[in-house]
Design an enzyme around this catalytic site. Structure first.
Site, mmCIF file in Angstrom:
data_model
loop_
_atom_site.group_PDB
_atom_site.id
_atom_site.type_symbol
_atom_site.label_atom_id
_atom_site.label_comp_id
_atom_site.label_asym_id
_atom_site.label_seq_id
_atom_site.Cartn_x
_atom_site.Cartn_y
_atom_site.Cartn_z
ATOM 1 N N LYS A 196 0.863 -1.178 0.000
ATOM 2 C CA LYS A 196 0.000 0.000 0.000
ATOM 3 C C LYS A 196 0.904 1.235 0.000
ATOM 4 O O LYS A 196 1.477 1.607 1.024
ATOM 5 C CB LYS A 196 -0.903 0.034 1.236
ATOM 6 C CG LYS A 196 -1.843 1.247 1.239
ATOM 7 C CD LYS A 196 -1.792 1.955 2.583
ATOM 8 C CE LYS A 196 -2.447 3.309 2.545
ATOM 9 N NZ LYS A 196 -1.775 4.301 1.721
ATOM 10 N N GLY B 51 -5.018 3.345 -1.831
ATOM 11 C CA GLY B 51 -6.165 3.803 -1.063
ATOM 12 C C GLY B 51 -5.738 4.626 0.126
ATOM 13 O O GLY B 51 -4.553 4.929 0.307
ATOM 14 N N GLY C 137 -4.887 5.538 3.939
ATOM 15 C CA GLY C 137 -4.242 4.796 5.004
ATOM 16 C C GLY C 137 -5.200 4.340 6.075
ATOM 17 O O GLY C 137 -5.070 3.243 6.625
ATOM 18 N N GLY D 233 -4.647 0.559 5.363
ATOM 19 C CA GLY D 233 -3.712 0.181 6.416
ATOM 20 C C GLY D 233 -4.386 -0.604 7.520
ATOM 21 O O GLY D 233 -3.867 -1.624 7.996
ATOM 22 N N GLU E 48 9.938 1.869 10.694
ATOM 23 C CA GLU E 48 10.951 2.904 10.456
ATOM 24 C C GLU E 48 10.237 4.233 10.624
ATOM 25 O O GLU E 48 9.403 4.609 9.805
ATOM 26 C CB GLU E 48 11.553 2.751 9.052
ATOM 27 C CG GLU E 48 12.875 3.462 8.883
ATOM 28 C CD GLU E 48 12.708 4.873 8.359
ATOM 29 O OE1 GLU E 48 12.754 5.822 9.194
ATOM 30 O OE2 GLU E 48 12.515 5.041 7.156
ATOM 31 N N CYS F 44 13.333 11.604 6.651
ATOM 32 C CA CYS F 44 13.336 11.170 8.056
ATOM 33 C C CYS F 44 14.713 11.291 8.684
ATOM 34 O O CYS F 44 14.836 11.485 9.894
ATOM 35 C CB CYS F 44 12.818 9.741 8.168
ATOM 36 S SG CYS F 44 13.753 8.538 7.207
ATOM 37 N N GLU G 213 9.599 16.673 15.159
ATOM 38 C CA GLU G 213 9.980 16.530 13.755
ATOM 39 C C GLU G 213 9.115 17.455 12.897
ATOM 40 O O GLU G 213 7.898 17.278 12.805
ATOM 41 C CB GLU G 213 9.800 15.075 13.308
ATOM 42 C CG GLU G 213 10.320 14.803 11.919
ATOM 43 C CD GLU G 213 10.225 13.339 11.541
ATOM 44 O OE1 GLU G 213 11.151 12.842 10.879
ATOM 45 O OE2 GLU G 213 9.222 12.687 11.902
#
Length: 471
Positions: free
Chosen positions: A169, A200, A202, A206, A244, A278, A376
């Protein structure tokens, strides 16, 4: 390329939903493509196809799996112009950076996995047992928008090489590059069901992947907040998880370092890809009595980071990826101003009229308790912090919930000693290059597990010990 289809069980097929998601070009706000808004039925179909294909694919000799992947890479390389154009449009990445980092570097990554595969320790003989590394099973791969091809390669290629089957995905915001990779898998003739693509939202795809009983593992890349939610949901059905996640990475400059080299590395890291990386070195930690020297150097280098139309080869910084990201980055810039940090460059951009452009922004007089130094931002925003002693520099570097990436510049022995004190999965020493055969991943809130190298391949295996008296 027909972006209105899914790829399930070896064939392009329409979604059961009949609905679509628009893809926007962040450089001009044009909606130029759409992909299926897949649903639970699509995930179920893909998971069943992957599960059906698993026994035969896991039993296929590794040498044959490597040959399939070599064929895929041949077709993948032929798609470089289309992939580059696609990533420029869906992400807003400048064309030179898109070609070099988003596309060609993924060929290097793919080849590295193929090269490493033959040497994997899949069978280990112990004094009274033999340990076999078996595929985990069906792997659900959930990937982010900021590196729409690279993050897919890091998961799909090693998972399939070691004998798993995959349901992918991609991000709903940058899903198009995945279609070209899917076509390369299709042309390479992989058996039906080994690789499946479901696009699609998330929140739906997901969740359906986390809940599905035939999916054995979830490999996720994204924010820490989202990763925690995915992990909790996946663990409800005892899936293996690999995460991650986020970072707030320091770049520490020690006395005696190459200040210009360090500053350039830091600015490349935080400004290229519009800071949407990241591993971006978002905190520059410098000696207090050299603060003004470093600030002058940053201002001297800043004009090199030309902002503008990502189709222009001279441009280094394009737009951020979406209106949502634009608003998020702007809110952090305002927080930095409100917290009393000093603006050395950049600042709040005007409201976007044509494209979500945020100009490179540098804050100084930042302390590590400020929100801009702790959270972040995921945009082209750099925080400059100062220290008195090397011990304090390491303390500042570690004073974060994250531990994904770091850099230390200075005399090598001192730099290595400082790097070993930093709790981070990766640390660059001076101008040391990225090694694709090394493990990549983070400490603390930056994730669980590793990608890249042999560690990243073994991540998709389960050890089985047979106690056979060493026979």
């Amino acid at each position: 390329m027909n972006f209105k289809m899914l790829y399930i069980d070896g064939a392009w097929t329409p979604s059961a939903s009949g609905a679509y998601i628009d893809v926007e070009n962040p450089a001009n706000q044009e909606r130029f493509a759409c992909v299926p808004a897949g649903n639970d039925a699509d995930v179920d179909k893909a998971a069943k196809a992957a599960a059906a294909a698993l026994p035969a694919w896991a039993a296929t000799p590794l040498s044959e799996r490597m040959e399939y992947m070599k064929k895929m890479l041949t077709y993948f390389k032929e798609m470089e112009p289309q992939l580059t154009d696609c990533i420029v449009k869906e992400l807003g990445a400048p064309v030179s950076f898109a070609a070099a980092s988003h596309v060609r570097y993924q060929y290097v990554r793919t080849q590295s996995y193929i090269d490493l595969a033959a040497g994997l320790p899949l069978v280990e003989t112990l004094p009274q047992s033999t340990v076999y590394r078996e595929p985990v099973g069906v792997v659900g791969c959930i990937t982010p928008w900021n590196y729409p091809l690279g993050q897919i390669i890091q998961k799909v290629v090693p998972a399939i090489l070691v004998g798993n089957t995959v349901v992918l995905k991609p991000s709903q915001h940058t899903p198009l590059a995945a279609y070209y990779l899917t076509e390369a898998f299709h042309k390479a003739g992989f058996p039906k069901g080994v690789f499946n693509l479901v696009t699609g939202r998330g929140s739906q795809i997901g969740n359906a992947m986390c809940d599905h009983p035939l999916i054995d593992m979830i490999s996720f890349t994204g924010s820490t907040e989202a990763g925690v939610g995915v992990a909790r949901r996946a663990l409800a059905t005892m899936k293996r998880i690999s995460m991650e996640l986020g970072g707030k990475s320091p770049c520490v400059i020690l006395k005696g370092a190459d200040y210009e080299g360090a500053a350039r590395m830091c600015l490349d890291s935080i400004f290229l890809n519009s800071g949407q990386t990241c591993t971006a070195l978002s905190r520059l930690v410098v000696p207090k009595d050299d603060k003004e020297t470093v600030e002058r150097l940053l201002l001297q280098l800043l004009p090199e980071y030309v902002v503008g139309d990502p189709t222009d080869p001279a441009v280094k910084v394009g737009p951020v990826a979406s209106e949502h990201q634009f608003q998020t980055v702007c809110s952090y810039i305002q927080k930095g101003i409100d917290e009393g940090a000093a603006l050395l460059a950049g600042g709040l951009p005007p409201a976007p009229e044509k494209g979500y452009y945020v100009y490179p922004t540098i804050f100084t007089d930042v302390t590590n308790d400020m929100i801009i130094a702790r959270e972040e931002i995921f945009g082209p925003v750099l925080c400059v912090l100062t220290y008195d002693t090397e011990e304090e520099a390491a303390t500042i570097a570690n004073d974060t919930p994250y531990g994904l990436n770091a850099a230390v510049w200075g005399p090598k022995e001192q730099a290595v000693a400082t790097a070993r004190r930093i709790r981070s999965g990766n640390v660059y020493i001076n101008d040391g290059p990225r090694d694709v055969t090394a493990p990549f991943g983070g400490f603390k809130h930056s994730g669980i597990g590793r990608e890249g190298g042999m560690d990243g391949m073994l991540e998709f295996t389960e050890p089985q010990a047979l106690f056979d008296c060493g026979l």
